[in-house]
Design a protein around this motif. Structure first.
Motif, PDB file in Angstrom:
ATOM      1  N   CYS A   1      51.990  25.186  31.190  1.00 32.34           N
ATOM      2  CA  CYS A   1      52.328  23.776  31.592  1.00 32.34           C
ATOM      3  C   CYS A   1      52.636  23.010  30.350  1.00 32.34           C
ATOM      4  CB  CYS A   1      51.082  23.101  32.224  1.00 32.34           C
ATOM      5  SG  CYS A   1      50.893  23.903  33.700  1.00 32.34           S
ATOM      6  N   LEU A   2      52.089  22.902  29.258  1.00 31.51           N
ATOM      7  CA  LEU A   2      52.558  22.144  28.143  1.00 31.51           C
ATOM      8  C   LEU A   2      54.088  22.618  27.658  1.00 31.51           C
ATOM      9  CD1 LEU A   2      49.413  21.823  25.874  1.00 31.51           C
ATOM     10  CD2 LEU A   2      50.576  20.047  27.216  1.00 31.51           C
ATOM     11  N   LYS A   3      54.321  24.070  27.737  1.00 30.15           N
ATOM     12  CA  LYS A   3      55.693  24.508  27.212  1.00 30.15           C
ATOM     13  C   LYS A   3      56.618  23.848  28.024  1.00 30.15           C
ATOM     14  CE  LYS A   3      58.149  28.425  26.128  1.00 30.15           C
ATOM     15  NZ  LYS A   3      58.206  29.998  26.391  1.00 30.15           N
ATOM     16  N   HIS A   4      56.483  23.844  29.388  1.00 30.83           N
ATOM     17  CA  HIS A   4      57.520  23.047  30.437  1.00 30.83           C
ATOM     18  C   HIS A   4      57.634  21.560  30.159  1.00 30.83           C
ATOM     19  CE1 HIS A   4      59.489  22.930  34.192  1.00 30.83           C
ATOM     20  NE2 HIS A   4      58.930  21.796  34.317  1.00 30.83           N
ATOM     21  N   MET A   5      56.330  20.998  29.654  1.00 33.85           N
ATOM     22  CA  MET A   5      56.352  19.404  29.471  1.00 33.85           C
ATOM     23  C   MET A   5      57.130  19.174  28.529  1.00 33.85           C
ATOM     24  SD  MET A   5      52.405  18.381  30.831  1.00 33.85           S
ATOM     25  CE  MET A   5      52.820  16.635  30.953  1.00 33.85           C
ATOM     26  N   ALA A   6      56.981  19.989  27.398  1.00 36.54           N
ATOM     27  CA  ALA A   6      57.772  19.997  25.847  1.00 36.54           C
ATOM     28  C   ALA A   6      59.267  19.907  26.171  1.00 36.54           C
ATOM     29  CB  ALA A   6      57.354  21.091  25.036  1.00 36.54           C
ATOM     30  N   ILE A   7      59.509  20.697  26.986  1.00 37.65           N
ATOM     31  CA  ILE A   7      61.155  20.915  27.221  1.00 37.65           C
ATOM     32  C   ILE A   7      61.720  19.482  28.234  1.00 37.65           C
ATOM     33  CG2 ILE A   7      62.874  22.191  28.622  1.00 37.65           C
ATOM     34  CD1 ILE A   7      61.156  24.823  27.860  1.00 37.65           C
ATOM     35  N   LYS A   8      60.979  19.202  29.118  1.00 37.66           N
ATOM     36  CA  LYS A   8      61.001  18.297  30.104  1.00 37.66           C
ATOM     37  C   LYS A   8      61.213  16.960  29.220  1.00 37.66           C
ATOM     38  CE  LYS A   8      59.368  15.795  34.316  1.00 37.66           C
ATOM     39  NZ  LYS A   8      58.423  15.955  35.057  1.00 37.66           N
ATOM     40  N   TYR A   9      60.338  16.703  28.031  1.00 40.46           N
ATOM     41  CA  TYR A   9      60.198  15.254  27.552  1.00 40.46           C
ATOM     42  C   TYR A   9      60.657  15.347  26.214  1.00 40.46           C
ATOM     43  CZ  TYR A   9      56.852  14.566  31.591  1.00 40.46           C
ATOM     44  OH  TYR A   9      56.305  14.481  32.563  1.00 40.46           O
ATOM     45  N   GLY A  10      61.538  16.406  25.814  1.00 37.18           N
ATOM     46  CA  GLY A  10      62.125  16.312  24.548  1.00 37.18           C
ATOM     47  C   GLY A  10      61.012  16.667  23.374  1.00 37.18           C
ATOM     48  N   LEU A  11      60.278  17.458  23.588  1.00 34.46           N
ATOM     49  CA  LEU A  11      59.209  17.491  22.503  1.00 34.46           C
ATOM     50  C   LEU A  11      59.143  18.830  21.586  1.00 34.46           C
ATOM     51  CD1 LEU A  11      56.088  16.454  24.873  1.00 34.46           C
ATOM     52  CD2 LEU A  11      57.593  14.907  23.512  1.00 34.46           C
ATOM     53  N   THR A  12      60.202  19.451  21.759  1.00 35.05           N
ATOM     54  CA  THR A  12      60.234  20.922  21.099  1.00 35.05           C
ATOM     55  C   THR A  12      60.286  20.855  19.822  1.00 35.05           C
ATOM     56  OG1 THR A  12      62.454  20.888  21.592  1.00 35.05           O
ATOM     57  CG2 THR A  12      61.173  21.950  23.282  1.00 35.05           C
TER      58      THR A  12
ATOM     59  N   LYS B   1      64.484  11.191  22.478  1.00 32.70           N
ATOM     60  CA  LYS B   1      64.160  11.120  20.836  1.00 32.70           C
ATOM     61  C   LYS B   1      63.883   9.660  20.660  1.00 32.70           C
ATOM     62  CE  LYS B   1      65.676  12.002  16.200  1.00 32.70           C
ATOM     63  NZ  LYS B   1      66.859  12.442  15.480  1.00 32.70           N
ATOM     64  N   LYS B   2      64.515   8.576  21.109  1.00 32.95           N
ATOM     65  CA  LYS B   2      63.886   7.098  20.655  1.00 32.95           C
ATOM     66  C   LYS B   2      62.703   7.026  21.246  1.00 32.95           C
ATOM     67  CE  LYS B   2      68.554   5.037  20.311  1.00 32.95           C
ATOM     68  NZ  LYS B   2      69.412   4.123  21.040  1.00 32.95           N
ATOM     69  N   GLN B   3      62.429   7.403  22.339  1.00 30.40           N
ATOM     70  CA  GLN B   3      60.917   6.884  23.156  1.00 30.40           C
ATOM     71  C   GLN B   3      59.876   7.984  22.300  1.00 30.40           C
ATOM     72  OE1 GLN B   3      60.771   8.202  27.242  1.00 30.40           O
ATOM     73  NE2 GLN B   3      63.021   7.598  27.455  1.00 30.40           N
ATOM     74  N   ASN B   4      60.085   9.014  21.928  1.00 30.99           N
ATOM     75  CA  ASN B   4      59.160   9.645  21.442  1.00 30.99           C
ATOM     76  C   ASN B   4      58.999   9.380  20.031  1.00 30.99           C
ATOM     77  OD1 ASN B   4      58.645  11.384  23.227  1.00 30.99           O
ATOM     78  ND2 ASN B   4      60.352  12.815  22.865  1.00 30.99           N
ATOM     79  N   GLU B   5      60.027   8.764  19.104  1.00 33.92           N
ATOM     80  CA  GLU B   5      59.668   8.254  17.869  1.00 33.92           C
ATOM     81  C   GLU B   5      59.070   7.142  17.967  1.00 33.92           C
ATOM     82  OE1 GLU B   5      60.283   9.807  14.979  1.00 33.92           O
ATOM     83  OE2 GLU B   5      60.998  11.525  16.006  1.00 33.92           O
ATOM     84  N   CYS B   6      59.226   6.192  18.927  1.00 35.71           N
ATOM     85  CA  CYS B   6      58.367   4.916  19.001  1.00 35.71           C
ATOM     86  C   CYS B   6      57.058   5.084  19.250  1.00 35.71           C
ATOM     87  CB  CYS B   6      59.330   4.008  20.152  1.00 35.71           C
ATOM     88  SG  CYS B   6      58.067   2.486  20.496  1.00 35.71           S
ATOM     89  N   LEU B   7      56.787   6.226  20.110  1.00 39.88           N
ATOM     90  CA  LEU B   7      55.524   6.374  20.624  1.00 39.88           C
ATOM     91  C   LEU B   7      54.631   6.971  19.460  1.00 39.88           C
ATOM     92  CD1 LEU B   7      56.198   7.938  24.306  1.00 39.88           C
ATOM     93  CD2 LEU B   7      55.125   5.758  23.816  1.00 39.88           C
ATOM     94  N   ILE B   8      55.180   7.920  18.767  1.00 38.88           N
ATOM     95  CA  ILE B   8      54.530   8.485  17.549  1.00 38.88           C
ATOM     96  C   ILE B   8      54.013   7.497  16.575  1.00 38.88           C
ATOM     97  CG2 ILE B   8      55.070  10.149  15.356  1.00 38.88           C
ATOM     98  CD1 ILE B   8      56.718  11.815  17.307  1.00 38.88           C
TER      99      ILE B   8
ATOM    100  N   ARG C   1      50.978  17.742  22.643  1.00 43.01           N
ATOM    101  CA  ARG C   1      49.927  17.416  23.402  1.00 43.01           C
ATOM    102  C   ARG C   1      49.917  16.062  23.815  1.00 43.01           C
ATOM    103  NH1 ARG C   1      47.431  15.397  26.345  1.00 43.01           N
ATOM    104  NH2 ARG C   1      45.289  15.752  27.394  1.00 43.01           N
ATOM    105  N   ILE C   2      49.663  15.375  22.651  1.00 41.29           N
ATOM    106  CA  ILE C   2      49.872  13.781  22.729  1.00 41.29           C
ATOM    107  C   ILE C   2      50.695  13.119  23.354  1.00 41.29           C
ATOM    108  CG2 ILE C   2      49.466  11.933  21.269  1.00 41.29           C
ATOM    109  CD1 ILE C   2      48.066  13.265  18.977  1.00 41.29           C
ATOM    110  N   LEU C   3      51.917  13.490  23.202  1.00 38.60           N
ATOM    111  CA  LEU C   3      53.170  12.915  23.844  1.00 38.60           C
ATOM    112  C   LEU C   3      53.139  13.182  25.098  1.00 38.60           C
ATOM    113  CD1 LEU C   3      55.777  13.250  21.060  1.00 38.60           C
ATOM    114  CD2 LEU C   3      54.558  11.211  21.665  1.00 38.60           C
ATOM    115  N   ALA C   4      52.845  14.556  25.349  1.00 39.99           N
ATOM    116  CA  ALA C   4      52.861  15.187  26.771  1.00 39.99           C
ATOM    117  C   ALA C   4      51.983  14.144  27.710  1.00 39.99           C
ATOM    118  CB  ALA C   4      52.479  16.434  26.912  1.00 39.99           C
TER     119      ALA C   4
END
Length: 680
Positions: free
Chosen positions: A161-172, A99-106, A180-183
């Protein structure tokens, strides 16, 4: 039961020995503990605080590309890049860390979008819904790699593939577009091996405005650094665009092989042209930065241990001024032909190309192809360029294949004279119609009624009937010479080129009449650079050099330079009589023959031959071709021009403009810039 006294004593002794061993071990530990905590306490505390060291790679500047006069065609300018440093950036696979990673990236992506900046994203899935795999041929391996990386079936869709990546990288918890951008970013980070030793470049070549905004908000971006980086600058614009090529980021499917060669995922790679061919020389050697971290993982010191070493300078044989003149001459002539609506021929002209070679070593002085494009805007205009019906990305000078028409005749004459099929004084009668095969219904025509001709006049007037007869007489023997001339073979340049197409009598449906058409240049398909190499061979009296663009490699500091030696590709033993006769005929072409309108008043003497090559397409104009070398008495350069669906007069006119530019540039007194002197 009674106890044995001796047994009791033995057990006591054993217990005592065991007790003493324990006491000794504890004593050793106590002494060592005292030494560590009291005697060497300060030293070990310092080591604990220092923790461990991490070595990080520092990218090196890419080498420059200059022309034969040291004029830069490709250089570097300083720009900025957004780099993520694992040692400071939130990392880990827990839900909290993701979550910290994704918020920073966003936050970072929002800032980049506001300033119209791009970031690294080679995920082979479309960037907007509906999401699907990219269809480019070169991305097939990337798609396969992605599915393997995600451990998904070969038939998995992009959405899956994107659905799987969303779970893997905490993007749901984000919308589909942000997923898509974060993946894409997480995919890049993972592929790059983002770690304590490997930083990740998120965005290359950002503006100073964006740089300042990132710096101002640095508190929001832990582990996000702004670094200065060298960026490729194509100062030549359209000049030699097809030759210089381009660079680009490393794709995931390329990285597996490049990693073994010492590349990092953040490196820039030559993708086309000289940038690709001279990758090993142009790429520098990375440096090393050592980070010292304490026991908490905090960086306490940074030292540049090894400075990066810039790449070498690649010196080309190209003369950028003559190259620019050739491109301008093609553009102007093609525009004139298209604008002349009343013209019977040439208004359907499609393209053109010019190749000029140094006859003394095979160095390419000019290699022009029209239409061209601007290298400095190539990336942003790529989609438009690949969809342009004029196909400006196609290098016609090296990969276009055309029948060469009457430019073939000097080589046929040299072969026939050398082998005694004809003599310089022998005449052949042109009656407009060649009747040898008339009984079979085949009676090809000439372009006029020429009467009795010797070889020199046959070249001057470009008589087809004369060369029909020579082709019939030589039969298969002609193929032996064509091989030596380099037809049907690559000429040797460092970048992609076609081998053309040289037919033989072994081809299906070959008949006697084909020898006639072969002798006037209507059976094979040849590239402009093959025609130039063939003209070089005539200029040299039988020596054909391997063609090349690279003249020398110079060390980044300018202290050492290695010249590329000339290499003979083939040699033919023409008779002196044959060489003299053909040279005389080719000089006559420029003075009083088919090229007189372009060269009769030239301040130099040229030996040349024009060609009109039929396309076989009903209603289409013939190709205009031209070969020559100059000065005729002491050759320096050889030239070939092809104007697709143009006219022979147009190709001769372009050749005149280019040769004038060469001799004017040569006589202008301009000298190469000495080493160590800055180019203005």
């Amino acid at each position: 039961m009674l106890k044995d006294p001796s047994s009791s004593g033995l057990n006591g002794r054993r217990a005592f020995v065991l007790f003493m061993i324990i006491v000794m071990v504890l004593s050793v530990f106590s002494v060592r503990l005292f030494q560590v905590q009291i005697v060497q306490g300060d030293e070990y505390l310092k080591l604990a605080d220092e923790g461990y060291k991490v070595t990080v790679s520092i990218a090196a500047s890419r080498g420059e590309i200059v022309d034969c006069n040291q004029i830069p065609l490709v250089s570097n300018r300083t720009s900025y890049a957004v780099v993520l440093d694992y040692n400071y950036f939130p990392h880990g696979k827990s839900e909290e860390q993701l979550k910290k990673q994704n918020e920073c990236l966003i936050s970072l992506i929002n800032l980049l979008q506001e300033n119209e900046e791009e970031w690294t994203d080679s995920l082979p899935i479309s960037k907007e819904a509906p999401f699907k795999f990219e269809e480019e041929e070169k991305r097939k391996e990337g798609i396969k790699r992605l599915k393997k990386q995600l451990n998904m079936a070969s038939y998995a869709t992009a959405e899956q593939c994107l659905k799987h990546m969303a779970i893997k990288y905490g993007l749901t918890g984000y919308d589909k577009q942000m997923q898509r951008i974060l993946a894409g970013i997480h995919y890049e980070m993972e592929t790059a091996g983002f770690s304590a030793k490997v930083p990740f470049t998120l965005a290359h070549d950002i503006s100073s405005t964006t740089m300042y905004k990132v710096v101002e908000k640095s508190a929001q971006f832990p582990g996000v650094d702004i670094t200065t980086v060298p960026v490729r600058e194509y100062t030549s614009g359209t000049t030699a665009c097809h030759i210089i090529g381009s660079v680009g980021p490393i794709y995931a499917e390329e990285y597996a092989g490049l990693k073994e060669k010492g590349y990092s995922y953040n490196d820039i790679l030559g993708k086309e042209g000289i940038e690709k061919a001279e990758e090993d020389n142009l790429r520098g050697k990375s440096g090393k930065r050592v980070l010292t971290k304490n026991s908490k993982g905090e960086v306490v010191n940074e030292v540049e241990e090894v400075a990066p070493k810039p790449g070498n300078t690649v010196v080309l044989s190209l003369d950028s001024k003559v190259q620019a003149a050739a491109q301008a001459a093609l553009a102007e002539k093609i525009a004139d032909l298209r604008a002349n609506a009343a013209a019977e021929k040439g208004k359907d002209v499609k393209s053109g190309s010019v190749v000029v070679l140094d006859v003394k070593n095979g160095g390419v002085i000019t290699c022009a192809s029209w239409p061209d494009y601007d290298l400095s805007t190539y990336r942003e205009n790529y989609t438009e360029l690949i969809n342009d019906p004029e196909n400006p990305l196609f290098n016609r000078a090296l990969t276009g294949r055309y029948p060469c028409g009457s430019t073939f005749k000097p080589g046929v004459a040299l072969a026939a004279l050398t082998d005694g099929f004809i003599t310089p004084s022998q005449t052949i009668n042109c009656t407009y119609t060649y009747k040898y095969y008339a009984s079979t219904g085949y009676a090809p025509k000439c372009m006029g009624y020429h009467g009795h001709l010797m070889v020199g006049t046959a070249l001057e007037k470009s008589c087809n009937c004369y060369f029909y007869e020579v082709g019939r007489l030589m039969n298969d023997r002609l193929f032996d010479y064509l091989k030596l001339y380099g037809f049907g073979q690559k000429t040797g340049v460092e970048i992609d080129e076609s081998s053309g197409k040289q037919p033989t009598s072994a081809d299906a449906n070959w008949v006697g009449g084909d020898y006639l058409q072969l002798a006037i240049g209507q059976r094979g398909e040849y590239t402009p650079i093959q025609l130039a190499a063939y003209a070089m061979m005539i200029a040299n009296g039988g020596i054909r050099y391997k063609t090349h663009f690279v003249k020398a490699i110079r060390s980044y500091d300018g202290k050492n330079e290695t010249a590329i030696p000339a290499e003979i590709a083939a040699q033919v033993e023409w008779s002196d009589e044959a060489i003299a006769s053909v040279r005389k005929g080719m000089v006559a072409v420029g003075k009083t023959g088919t090229a007189r309108s372009s060269f009769a008043n030239a301040p130099y003497t040229i030996a040349c031959k024009t060609g009109t090559a039929q396309t076989g397409i009903k209603g289409a104009s013939d190709h205009g071709t031209f070969i020559g070398y100059a000065p005729a008495d002491n050759p320096e350069i050889a030239i070939a021009v092809v104007v697709e669906n143009g006219t022979s007069s147009a190709s001769a006119s372009v050749a005149r403009t280019v040769l004038d530019a060469y001799f004017a540039n040569k006589d202008s007194g301009e000298k190469p810039t000495p080493e160590g002197v800055l180019i203005p």
